[in-house]
Design a protein around this motif. Structure first.
Motif, PDB file in Angstrom:
ATOM      1  N   ASN A 151     -16.988 -11.438  18.165  1.00 57.26           N
ATOM      2  CA  ASN A 151     -16.837 -11.274  19.607  1.00 57.26           C
ATOM      3  C   ASN A 151     -15.829 -12.221  20.251  1.00 57.26           C
ATOM      4  N   LEU A 152     -15.301 -13.171  19.464  1.00 56.90           N
ATOM      5  CA  LEU A 152     -14.284 -14.082  19.958  1.00 56.90           C
ATOM      6  C   LEU A 152     -13.064 -14.019  19.055  1.00 56.90           C
ATOM      7  N   MET A 153     -11.886 -14.067  19.647  1.00 59.43           N
ATOM      8  CA  MET A 153     -10.660 -14.091  18.857  1.00 59.43           C
ATOM      9  C   MET A 153     -10.650 -15.344  17.981  1.00 59.43           C
ATOM     10  N   GLN A 154     -10.327 -15.184  16.723  1.00 59.23           N
ATOM     11  CA  GLN A 154     -10.362 -16.295  15.774  1.00 59.23           C
ATOM     12  C   GLN A 154      -9.018 -17.014  15.666  1.00 59.23           C
ATOM     13  N   TYR A 155      -8.028 -16.573  16.380  1.00 60.89           N
ATOM     14  CA  TYR A 155      -6.712 -17.205  16.336  1.00 60.89           C
ATOM     15  C   TYR A 155      -6.024 -17.011  17.676  1.00 60.89           C
ATOM     16  N   GLU A 156      -4.942 -17.756  17.884  1.00 65.60           N
ATOM     17  CA  GLU A 156      -4.085 -17.540  19.042  1.00 65.60           C
ATOM     18  C   GLU A 156      -2.637 -17.677  18.597  1.00 65.60           C
ATOM     19  N   CYS A 157      -1.790 -16.803  19.107  1.00 68.69           N
ATOM     20  CA  CYS A 157      -0.371 -16.821  18.760  1.00 68.69           C
ATOM     21  C   CYS A 157       0.463 -16.866  20.043  1.00 68.69           C
ATOM     22  N   PRO A 158       0.610 -18.047  20.623  1.00 72.17           N
ATOM     23  CA  PRO A 158       1.404 -18.157  21.850  1.00 72.17           C
ATOM     24  C   PRO A 158       2.903 -18.068  21.604  1.00 72.17           C
ATOM     25  N   ARG A 159       3.323 -18.332  20.347  1.00 72.51           N
ATOM     26  CA  ARG A 159       4.755 -18.317  20.019  1.00 72.51           C
ATOM     27  C   ARG A 159       4.910 -18.236  18.504  1.00 72.51           C
ATOM     28  N   VAL A 160       6.080 -17.846  18.046  1.00 75.90           N
ATOM     29  CA  VAL A 160       6.336 -17.836  16.603  1.00 75.90           C
ATOM     30  C   VAL A 160       6.349 -19.278  16.089  1.00 75.90           C
ATOM     31  N   GLY A 161       5.827 -19.457  14.887  1.00 79.49           N
ATOM     32  CA  GLY A 161       5.787 -20.787  14.294  1.00 79.49           C
ATOM     33  C   GLY A 161       4.539 -21.578  14.629  1.00 79.49           C
ATOM     34  N   HIS A 162       3.757 -21.096  15.613  1.00 78.28           N
ATOM     35  CA  HIS A 162       2.509 -21.787  15.943  1.00 78.28           C
ATOM     36  C   HIS A 162       1.574 -21.746  14.739  1.00 78.28           C
ATOM     37  N   SER A 163       0.911 -22.858  14.428  1.00 79.14           N
ATOM     38  CA  SER A 163       0.012 -22.909  13.273  1.00 79.14           C
ATOM     39  C   SER A 163      -1.270 -23.636  13.634  1.00 79.14           C
ATOM     40  N   ALA A 164      -2.342 -23.298  12.935  1.00 80.25           N
ATOM     41  CA  ALA A 164      -3.646 -23.928  13.178  1.00 80.25           C
ATOM     42  C   ALA A 164      -4.569 -23.608  12.014  1.00 80.25           C
ATOM     43  N   ALA A 165      -5.604 -24.447  11.854  1.00 75.23           N
ATOM     44  CA  ALA A 165      -6.623 -24.192  10.830  1.00 75.23           C
ATOM     45  C   ALA A 165      -7.461 -22.999  11.252  1.00 75.23           C
ATOM     46  N   TRP A 166      -7.966 -22.255  10.275  1.00 76.15           N
ATOM     47  CA  TRP A 166      -8.833 -21.109  10.587  1.00 76.15           C
ATOM     48  C   TRP A 166     -10.222 -21.630  10.942  1.00 76.15           C
ATOM     49  N   PRO A 167     -10.859 -21.076  11.973  1.00 76.41           N
ATOM     50  CA  PRO A 167     -12.184 -21.553  12.389  1.00 76.41           C
ATOM     51  C   PRO A 167     -13.200 -21.533  11.243  1.00 76.41           C
ATOM     52  N   ASN A 168     -13.956 -22.626  11.123  1.00 81.04           N
ATOM     53  CA  ASN A 168     -15.052 -22.769  10.160  1.00 81.04           C
ATOM     54  C   ASN A 168     -14.622 -22.925   8.703  1.00 81.04           C
ATOM     55  N   ASN A 169     -13.309 -22.976   8.448  1.00 80.54           N
ATOM     56  CA  ASN A 169     -12.839 -23.254   7.087  1.00 80.54           C
ATOM     57  C   ASN A 169     -11.420 -23.812   7.170  1.00 80.54           C
ATOM     58  N   LYS A 170     -11.323 -25.141   7.228  1.00 76.57           N
ATOM     59  CA  LYS A 170     -10.025 -25.784   7.432  1.00 76.57           C
ATOM     60  C   LYS A 170      -9.166 -25.795   6.177  1.00 76.57           C
ATOM     61  N   ASN A 171      -9.695 -25.280   5.067  1.00 72.31           N
ATOM     62  CA  ASN A 171      -8.858 -25.112   3.881  1.00 72.31           C
ATOM     63  C   ASN A 171      -7.886 -23.957   4.097  1.00 72.31           C
ATOM     64  N   LEU A 172      -8.225 -23.077   5.046  1.00 72.32           N
ATOM     65  CA  LEU A 172      -7.361 -21.950   5.418  1.00 72.32           C
ATOM     66  C   LEU A 172      -6.615 -22.270   6.706  1.00 72.32           C
ATOM     67  N   PHE A 173      -5.404 -21.771   6.829  1.00 74.39           N
ATOM     68  CA  PHE A 173      -4.669 -21.920   8.073  1.00 74.39           C
ATOM     69  C   PHE A 173      -3.768 -20.705   8.273  1.00 74.39           C
ATOM     70  N   TYR A 174      -3.247 -20.559   9.481  1.00 71.98           N
ATOM     71  CA  TYR A 174      -2.376 -19.425   9.762  1.00 71.98           C
ATOM     72  C   TYR A 174      -1.103 -19.896  10.469  1.00 71.98           C
ATOM     73  N   ILE A 175      -0.051 -19.119  10.285  1.00 68.34           N
ATOM     74  CA  ILE A 175       1.221 -19.344  10.972  1.00 68.34           C
ATOM     75  C   ILE A 175       1.575 -18.055  11.706  1.00 68.34           C
ATOM     76  N   CYS A 176       1.938 -18.169  12.977  1.00 70.43           N
ATOM     77  CA  CYS A 176       2.254 -16.990  13.777  1.00 70.43           C
ATOM     78  C   CYS A 176       3.682 -16.512  13.501  1.00 70.43           C
ATOM     79  N   LYS A 177       3.803 -15.209  13.293  1.00 68.63           N
ATOM     80  CA  LYS A 177       5.096 -14.579  13.057  1.00 68.63           C
ATOM     81  C   LYS A 177       5.284 -13.453  14.068  1.00 68.63           C
ATOM     82  N   ALA A 178       6.454 -12.837  14.042  1.00 66.33           N
ATOM     83  CA  ALA A 178       6.734 -11.767  15.005  1.00 66.33           C
ATOM     84  C   ALA A 178       7.320 -10.553  14.301  1.00 66.33           C
ATOM     85  N   THR A 179       7.031  -9.392  14.848  1.00 68.87           N
ATOM     86  CA  THR A 179       7.622  -8.140  14.380  1.00 68.87           C
ATOM     87  C   THR A 179       7.765  -7.221  15.589  1.00 68.87           C
TER      88      THR A 179
END
Length: 281
Positions: free
Chosen positions: A140-168
């Protein structure tokens, strides 16, 4: 022409059977058909309420309660088969709380096996099992936010995972979306880099839950690694548990610590494709 930017919203799993979900309210019977579930004395009644024009890019969206061109599980951009594996291992689906992906090497190619929890169950990224429900925060809640390309953050509840925002670009609209990555064994993402976790050198205990293969009786006790040498990875990837055909170990790298996971009910660990497969063993 200038392109607008928008984020892909987190979507609840759009299950297609009221009897499985066991909750009243809107549901996507198919990606083309929005329906509502009505609880009755003898079970659940499924009532179609809207047909989506998929040829014009509109698909069933249960969160919006309508046919929509917003990217989600039913939209081709967020649909299964489009998950990009960046390394071997298990990853949550960014848009669908009931789905996760097992990435493994087939020949020389890194491919993804898409697994659905089913019913009203949701994937728990902390335990690697389908132990949450569609009423939990993850759905029920967004698990990520992508305000701009290149933005990065750990994935909620498991900091061994992370994401990087890209664009298409999708239908002349610039879309920002997350691509998931995994740090090495005993590492966490601090927002910029993968860094050593506290006490990374010590062996971590393996969480064990009793399991029994579907359709068979097994009264034996599962024997699991207990020494630090048994817990140490000798190679990266997904390794079968020799004592339980429904379980496997994940190793993110050599000399890392084995992490044990059990496949969802109704599936088993298939060593041929190194992923959970529907059926029994």
């Amino acid at each position: 022409m200038s392109h607008m930017s928008h984020q892909i919203p987190m979507m609840s799993r759009e299950t297609n059977l009221c009897v499985e979900r066991q909750q009243a309210g809107l549901i996507c019977e198919t990606c083309e058909l929005l329906a509502t579930c009505v609880k009755m004395s003898h079970g659940y009644l499924t009532v179609p309420v809207e047909t989506c024009d998929t040829e014009k890019g509109f698909y069933c969206n249960v969160n919006l309660g309508a046919c929509s061109n917003v990217t989600g599980p039913c939209h081709p951009f967020g649909y299964e088969g489009n998950f990009v594996c960046t390394s071997q291992g298990v990853f949550p689906d960014p848009y669908d709380c009931q789905k996760y992906h097992m990435c493994y090497v087939a020949g020389t190619t890194l491919v993804s096996a898409n697994i659905e929890c089913g019913g009203d169950k949701a994937y728990n990224v902390e335990t690697g099992e389908c132990t949450l429900s569609i009423t939990d925060e993850v759905c029920n809640l967004m698990q990520y936010e992508c305000p701009r390309v290149g933005h990065s953050a750990a994935w909620p509840n498991n900091k061994n995972l992370f994401y990087i925002c890209k664009a298409t670009t999708n239908d002349e609209t610039r879309v920002l979306y997350p691509t998931l990555y995994r740090c090495g064994a005993n590492e966490v993402f601090d927002g910029v880099d993968c860094v050593a976790e506290e006490n990374a050198g010590s062996a971590k205990p393996v969480t064990v839950k009793p399991t029994r293969p579907s359709g068979s009786i097994n009264n034996s006790v599962t024997v699991l690694p207990t020494t630090s040498s048994d817990l140490e990875c000798t190679k990266a990837g997904l390794l079968a548990d020799p004592e339980d055909c429904r379980s496997y170990y994940y190793c993110s790298g050599i000399r890392g610590t084995k992490k044990r996971t059990t496949c969802p009910q109704g599936t088993y660990f298939n060593t041929g494709v190194a992923s959970c497969t529907i059926g029994s063993c």
